[in-house]
Design an enzyme around this catalytic site. Structure first.
Site, PDB file in Angstrom:
ATOM      1  N   MET A  54       0.789  -1.218   0.000  1.00  0.00           N
ATOM      2  CA  MET A  54       0.000   0.000   0.000  1.00  0.00           C
ATOM      3  C   MET A  54       0.834   1.288   0.000  1.00  0.00           C
ATOM      4  SD  MET A  54       0.255   1.486   3.285  1.00  0.00           S
ATOM      5  CE  MET A  54      -1.299   2.331   3.518  1.00  0.00           C
ATOM      6  N   TYR A  55       2.150   1.182   0.126  1.00  0.00           N
ATOM      7  CA  TYR A  55       2.970   2.387   0.093  1.00  0.00           C
ATOM      8  C   TYR A  55       2.905   3.012  -1.301  1.00  0.00           C
ATOM      9  CZ  TYR A  55       5.109   0.830   4.515  1.00  0.00           C
ATOM     10  OH  TYR A  55       5.342   0.421   5.806  1.00  0.00           O
TER      11      TYR A  55
END
Length: 339
Positions: A54-55
């Site tokens: 999710m970064y």
């Protein structure tokens, strides 16, 4: 650089790990800059890189993959899953359905056929431990992951997961990734004793407390860090917790000066001094950030310095309790504690 055994895996990892959260949109980092950071980190002795799906919506994994191409076997590669990846309700969590798909997506973005450590980014209360651990065990047996771990789990969930693994004859978490710094010491109360009891490796995130311990935040100075731009509430001095942090930072700066250390050396040396901690995850955005953090790689704090830190922030105390991510749901939702 110091090297330590990651839990009971036998894998040797550096006491500082390179966190890649700032790669991509979050840190406004280009591929060239990310590759330069990876190059310098490896040259400085770091052999563990930690990222997550999710970064920056996958950008971080893509950048890490390109940066490590051709030398993948020279480092320990870790990523994470379970946080939302878009609006689709099943593109998140720790169900078998999502972990199998999520891992394939991560491997594609990283450009590798396996990761060394696959971590459950947050405990998912909607999914049973048996479901999650069975999926992770199958992925491990398929050769797509070497080990698996947890991140920011409450202590009781760590214990529960260990029991479930034994009860159902499944693989178990071998690492935990908690938030830990001089200013946020709550994990010393329950989480770190549990990791020591079960022999879990510990990869501590935010050892610089979102920049509070970087030396860039001092009384009378404007806060202009990258983190303050997108998380302003954490640096709003009208908030009592932030004033308490600033008071502590000023006292800690005096301790560092007397010891001949930078604030970064004091902060990272504190985290890596705890016997439960394997590595502290640093998240530099620039080469200058990385250089200042690598300078702490061999820092060993004396008992006098550690005692002085304890006198400023007591063991087990979080100065910003509302920023904890491992709080049991019943403490956050009144409906869960009322009949």
């Amino acid at each position: 650089m110091q090297y330590r055994t990651l839990g009971r895996t036998g894998v040797q990892v550096s006491s500082l790990a390179l966190g890649a959260m700032n790669f991509g949109a979050i840190g406004r980092t280009t591929q060239q800059e990310a590759t330069a950071l990876v190059d310098a980190a490896l040259e400085g002795g770091i052999n563990l890189i930690d990222t997550a799906d999710m970064y920056s919506a996958g950008q971080s994994e893509e950048m890490v993959g390109k940066a490590v191409a051709g030398r993948r076997d020279d480092l320990v590669l870790a990523t994470k899953a379970t946080m939302p990846m878009g609006d689709e309700r099943n593109h998140r969590g720790s169900s078998r359905r999502w972990l199998v798909t999520g891992l394939d997506n991560s491997l594609r973005r990283l450009g590798v056929d396996h990761v060394d450590l696959y971590q459950i980014h947050r405990w998912d209360p909607r999914t049973s431990d048996e479901e999650t651990l069975s999926a992770l065990t199958d992925l491990q047996r398929a050769g797509k992951i070497r080990y698996f771990g947890s991140s920011t789990f409450p202590a009781y969930r760590l214990v529960q997961a260990q029991w479930a693994a034994r009860e159902h004859h499944l693989g178990r978490y071998v690492t935990e990734q908690p938030g830990y710094s001089i200013l946020q010491r709550g994990v010393e109360t329950h989480v770190l004793p549990v990791t020591e009891e079960y022999g879990l490796g510990v990869l501590a995130w935010s050892p610089l407390a979102s920049g509070w311990l970087s030396g860039a935040i001092r009384r009378g100075q404007d806060v202009t860090t990258n983190r303050s731009a997108f998380m302003p509430q954490r640096f709003d001095m009208s908030v009592p917790a932030n004033r308490a942090r600033l008071d502590a930072v000023e006292q800690l700066a005096d301790v560092a000066d007397r010891a001949g250390l930078t604030m970064i050396q004091l902060a990272l040396g504190f985290v890596t001094a705890h016997p439960a901690v394997t590595s502290a995850i640093i998240g530099p955005r620039t080469p200058a950030h990385l250089d200042s953090q690598l300078a702490a790689a061999d820092t060993v704090l004396s008992a006098d310095v550690l005692d002085a830190i304890d006198a400023i922030v007591a063991p087990g105390v979080d100065l910003a309790a509302d920023e904890k991510h491992d709080t049991p749901p019943s403490l956050l939702d009144p409906a869960l504690r009322r009949r």
